[in-house]
Every structure is written in C-alpha cells, then in structure tokens.
Design a protein around this motif. Structure first.
Motif, mmCIF file in Angstrom:
data_model
loop_
_atom_site.group_PDB
_atom_site.id
_atom_site.type_symbol
_atom_site.label_atom_id
_atom_site.label_comp_id
_atom_site.label_asym_id
_atom_site.label_seq_id
_atom_site.Cartn_x
_atom_site.Cartn_y
_atom_site.Cartn_z
ATOM 1 N N VAL A 45 9.228 -1.486 6.611
ATOM 2 C CA VAL A 45 10.094 -0.848 6.263
ATOM 3 C C VAL A 45 11.168 -1.907 5.565
ATOM 4 O O VAL A 45 11.593 -1.492 4.308
ATOM 5 C CB VAL A 45 10.950 -0.267 7.356
ATOM 6 C CG1 VAL A 45 12.363 0.649 6.984
ATOM 7 C CG2 VAL A 45 10.096 0.805 8.062
ATOM 8 N N ILE A 46 11.312 -3.053 5.990
ATOM 9 C CA ILE A 46 12.394 -4.097 5.082
ATOM 10 C C ILE A 46 11.491 -4.330 3.595
ATOM 11 O O ILE A 46 12.253 -4.448 2.952
ATOM 12 C CB ILE A 46 12.615 -5.302 5.892
ATOM 13 C CG1 ILE A 46 13.443 -4.840 6.985
ATOM 14 C CG2 ILE A 46 13.521 -6.049 5.010
ATOM 15 C CD1 ILE A 46 13.373 -6.059 8.080
ATOM 16 N N ALA A 53 12.883 -3.612 -0.267
ATOM 17 C CA ALA A 53 12.848 -4.935 -1.341
ATOM 18 C C ALA A 53 11.904 -4.316 -2.588
ATOM 19 O O ALA A 53 12.335 -4.576 -3.629
ATOM 20 C CB ALA A 53 12.185 -5.869 -0.716
ATOM 21 N N LEU A 54 10.640 -3.708 -2.114
ATOM 22 C CA LEU A 54 9.849 -3.617 -3.410
ATOM 23 C C LEU A 54 10.112 -2.449 -4.173
ATOM 24 O O LEU A 54 10.011 -2.617 -5.310
ATOM 25 C CB LEU A 54 8.195 -3.394 -2.682
ATOM 26 C CG LEU A 54 7.541 -4.436 -1.951
ATOM 27 C CD1 LEU A 54 6.490 -4.107 -1.158
ATOM 28 C CD2 LEU A 54 7.217 -5.509 -2.796
ATOM 29 N N MET A 80 0.830 -1.220 0.079
ATOM 30 C CA MET A 80 0.041 -0.175 -0.147
ATOM 31 C C MET A 80 0.781 1.137 -0.022
ATOM 32 O O MET A 80 0.609 2.174 -0.743
ATOM 33 C CB MET A 80 -0.817 -0.049 1.247
ATOM 34 C CG MET A 80 -1.914 1.309 1.337
ATOM 35 S SD MET A 80 -2.950 1.169 2.609
ATOM 36 C CE MET A 80 -1.574 1.644 3.997
ATOM 37 N N LEU A 81 2.114 1.233 0.694
ATOM 38 C CA LEU A 81 2.590 2.568 0.963
ATOM 39 C C LEU A 81 3.809 2.605 -0.078
ATOM 40 O O LEU A 81 4.768 3.609 0.169
ATOM 41 C CB LEU A 81 3.341 2.524 2.349
ATOM 42 C CG LEU A 81 2.191 2.516 3.575
ATOM 43 C CD1 LEU A 81 2.996 2.593 4.797
ATOM 44 C CD2 LEU A 81 1.273 3.728 3.340
ATOM 45 N N THR A 82 3.984 1.874 -1.187
ATOM 46 C CA THR A 82 4.856 2.114 -2.280
ATOM 47 C C THR A 82 4.105 2.702 -3.196
ATOM 48 O O THR A 82 4.640 2.682 -4.576
ATOM 49 C CB THR A 82 5.552 0.707 -2.773
ATOM 50 O OG1 THR A 82 4.489 -0.477 -2.737
ATOM 51 C CG2 THR A 82 6.653 0.228 -1.518
ATOM 52 N N ILE A 113 2.116 -10.174 -8.227
ATOM 53 C CA ILE A 113 2.910 -10.297 -6.817
ATOM 54 C C ILE A 113 3.354 -11.803 -6.485
ATOM 55 O O ILE A 113 4.561 -11.833 -6.052
ATOM 56 C CB ILE A 113 1.651 -9.854 -6.017
ATOM 57 C CG1 ILE A 113 1.304 -8.488 -6.068
ATOM 58 C CG2 ILE A 113 2.323 -10.129 -4.476
ATOM 59 C CD1 ILE A 113 2.319 -7.369 -5.858
ATOM 60 N N ARG A 114 2.640 -12.571 -6.916
ATOM 61 C CA ARG A 114 2.923 -14.002 -6.619
ATOM 62 C C ARG A 114 4.180 -14.616 -7.483
ATOM 63 O O ARG A 114 4.912 -15.222 -7.110
ATOM 64 C CB ARG A 114 1.871 -14.875 -6.731
ATOM 65 C CG ARG A 114 2.066 -16.520 -6.285
ATOM 66 C CD ARG A 114 0.678 -17.087 -5.988
ATOM 67 N NE ARG A 114 -0.148 -17.012 -7.184
ATOM 68 C CZ ARG A 114 -0.220 -18.037 -8.304
ATOM 69 N NH1 ARG A 114 0.412 -19.119 -7.818
ATOM 70 N NH2 ARG A 114 -1.133 -18.077 -9.098
ATOM 71 N N LYS A 115 3.930 -14.322 -9.042
ATOM 72 C CA LYS A 115 5.259 -14.691 -9.587
ATOM 73 C C LYS A 115 6.156 -13.940 -9.966
ATOM 74 O O LYS A 115 7.390 -14.585 -10.352
ATOM 75 C CB LYS A 115 4.432 -15.379 -11.211
ATOM 76 C CG LYS A 115 3.066 -16.144 -11.086
ATOM 77 C CD LYS A 115 3.634 -17.436 -10.930
ATOM 78 C CE LYS A 115 2.568 -18.481 -10.982
ATOM 79 N NZ LYS A 115 2.920 -19.761 -10.611
ATOM 80 N N VAL A 116 6.166 -12.687 -9.657
ATOM 81 C CA VAL A 116 7.304 -11.940 -9.918
ATOM 82 C C VAL A 116 7.757 -11.256 -8.860
ATOM 83 O O VAL A 116 9.109 -11.312 -8.505
ATOM 84 C CB VAL A 116 6.862 -10.769 -10.910
ATOM 85 C CG1 VAL A 116 8.071 -9.741 -11.582
ATOM 86 C CG2 VAL A 116 6.556 -11.630 -12.328
ATOM 87 N N THR A 117 7.116 -10.585 -8.067
ATOM 88 C CA THR A 117 7.485 -9.574 -6.903
ATOM 89 C C THR A 117 7.936 -10.579 -5.705
ATOM 90 O O THR A 117 9.107 -10.246 -5.296
ATOM 91 C CB THR A 117 6.293 -8.745 -6.388
ATOM 92 O OG1 THR A 117 5.855 -7.910 -7.280
ATOM 93 C CG2 THR A 117 6.753 -7.939 -5.364
#
Length: 296
Positions: A177-178, A182-183, A98-100, A205-209
C-alpha cells in the motif's frame, strides 16, 4: 503585564493541549522504560519489589560471557531480519507495480493482499501452524511432492523458513500500500521522457522510479526492520523457539528469561541491549536511505 499574561496564556495553552498526552506517554512509556533501565542492574524475580537486589554489571557480564542462548537468538534474529526485509519489500514492490496498472480487479486484489496484515499475529500463527502440519501434509500425500512433505516446523532449517514465509505473507500487503501511494505520485512526464530517450521498462524503474520513491523505501525498510526484530507472536504460536532453542527470536528469548524463568532483572538487561541494537540499526538504515532521496 501584557507580556507576562501572554506568556502565561501560552503555557496554559500548551499544558491543556500537550499536557494530557505527555502525562499518558510518561506513565505508559517513559516511566516503565526508566524503571526497566534500573531493574537491568538488579537481580529480581519480577514479583516482590523488596527482593530486587542491586548487582551492578553482573547481568551484563553474564549476557556477554556466559549466555550462549542469547547470542544464538541474536544471530537467528539477524538472519531472519535480513531475509524478511529483503523478501517483504521486493514482493511488496512487485505487487505495487502490478496493481498500479489498469487492471479491472486491482482494487479487489489490493484488498486481498492487504487482509493478512489485519489478522493478529497469534491467530495468524495458529492458522499457518494448521496449514504447515495438516494442509501441506495432505497436499504432499496427494501429489507426492517432497516440498509439502517436509516437517515444516520440526527442524531448525524448515522452522526458520516457515517463520519467514508467514512474516512475508503478513507484512508484504501493508508495504504494498505504501509503495502504491508512492508510485502513483511519480510524474508521468518523467517516465515518458525516459521512454523517449530509449530507456526500457526496467531501466525506467531503476533510474527514474526508484530514486523518486526513496522516501517510501525509507519508511518500508524502517517498518520491516523494526517489525522483524520485534517478531514474537509468530515465534510463540508457530515454533515456540523449537526444536530446542534453534528458532528462538531475541524477543522470545527475553520473554522466556523474564516471565518463564522468573529472572526479570536479567531479562530486562537483555531488553535494554535489544533496544540499543534495534535503535542503532534503524537509525543507520534511515540515515543511509535518506541520503539517496531526491526531489521530483
């Protein structure tokens, strides 16, 4: 002579830069650990060094054969760790997602969610003790909702979930924060390529991130597992292991054995088993998650 002088210079350099830290580490960590290992095979009250009597494996026999409270605390700690590790990391990851995004208040929200981690565990426990006993009761009387009218710290079940709520609330901000760090490092072109190939948001999200941020997942899992196992301050300030010993964590059980019951030798033996269990679980977790890490 030149080679000898060079080696002597290297040793002197190592001693100057590494020596002070190594000496401090030995005094604070290594020597107490070795002494604790020795005292785990003794019967000692923790006060008079001359009264530490060598008993061999008696402490371990007592723990494995006759100490039901220790194993109850161990089971409680395992359940607590499993629930809090899952909840903390899931909440932290969702907050990070959410915060990215391009939110105007994301910096403020990041600060707000991170602040609980700055508050000390004892202070945080007493704050939440007031919330559970006074705040929730008042809200329950005003709204009539049974959720708020429960004896949150008065039964084994509600006490367990009370500890879970406070631990997750405290630790999720730090893990967030960690995950944010990473994101932000995930290549945008890979996400765009996945979208072009027809992947939806959660598929990306599941396959790439997730595969690309597995190093962060490894770190967060390690920190939450170790912190959950070592949980003591919240246990002390919120429930004191009660009612009875139904919400007693392993760390609190060791504290009570050594410093309340004055059975320091037995308490140290429990601490050694505790150290071995946490080390084994943490090393296994790191090994498993490291195998899933990929490079961008």
């Amino acid at each position: 002579m030149t080679k000898r002088g060079g080696k002597s210079g290297e040793w002197l350099q190592q001693f100057v830069f590494v020596g002070p830290g190594l000496i401090v580490f030995s005094i604070i960590v290594l020597v107490p650990f070795l002494l604790g290992f020795y005292y785990s095979f003794t019967e000692w009250n923790g006060l008079d060094l001359n009264k530490a009597q060598w008993t061999g494996m008696d402490n371990l026999n007592r723990i494995f054969m006759r100490d039901d409270k220790f194993w109850a605390a161990f089971g409680f700690t395992l359940r607590f760790t499993a629930v809090t590790v899952l909840a903390s990391n899931l909440l932290a990851f969702l907050l990070a997602l959410m915060l990215t995004r391009a939110l105007k208040t994301r910096n403020l929200l990041r600060t707000v969610f991170f602040v609980p981690n700055v508050i000390g565990g004892i202070l945080l426990g007493y704050i939440w003790q007031f919330i559970f006993t006074k705040g929730f009761k008042t809200i329950g009387e005003m709204t009539g909702w049974s959720f708020f009218e429960q004896p949150w710290l008065g039964t084994a079940g509600t006490g367990f979930w009370g500890l879970v709520i406070v631990f997750v609330w405290q630790s999720a901000g730090y893990m967030m924060v960690i995950y944010i760090a990473a994101l932000t490092g995930v290549p945008k072109d890979m996400l765009e390529a996945a979208t072009i190939d027809g992947a939806g948001y959660w598929q990306s999200i599941r396959k790439v991130t997730l595969p690309l941020i597995m190093p962060a997942v490894t770190v967060c899992l390690f920190l939450t597992i170790s912190n959950a196992f070592k949980m003591f301050d919240l246990n002390l300030s919120l429930t004191k292991g009660g009612p009875g010993t139904s919400t007693q964590s392993l760390a609190y059980n060791i504290y009570a054995e050594a410093l309340v019951n004055n059975r320091y030798g037995l308490g140290t033996a429990k601490a050694m088993l505790f150290f071995l269990a946490v080390s084994l679980i943490a090393v296994t977790q790191v090994w498993l998650t490291k195998r899933k890490e990929v490079e961008a």
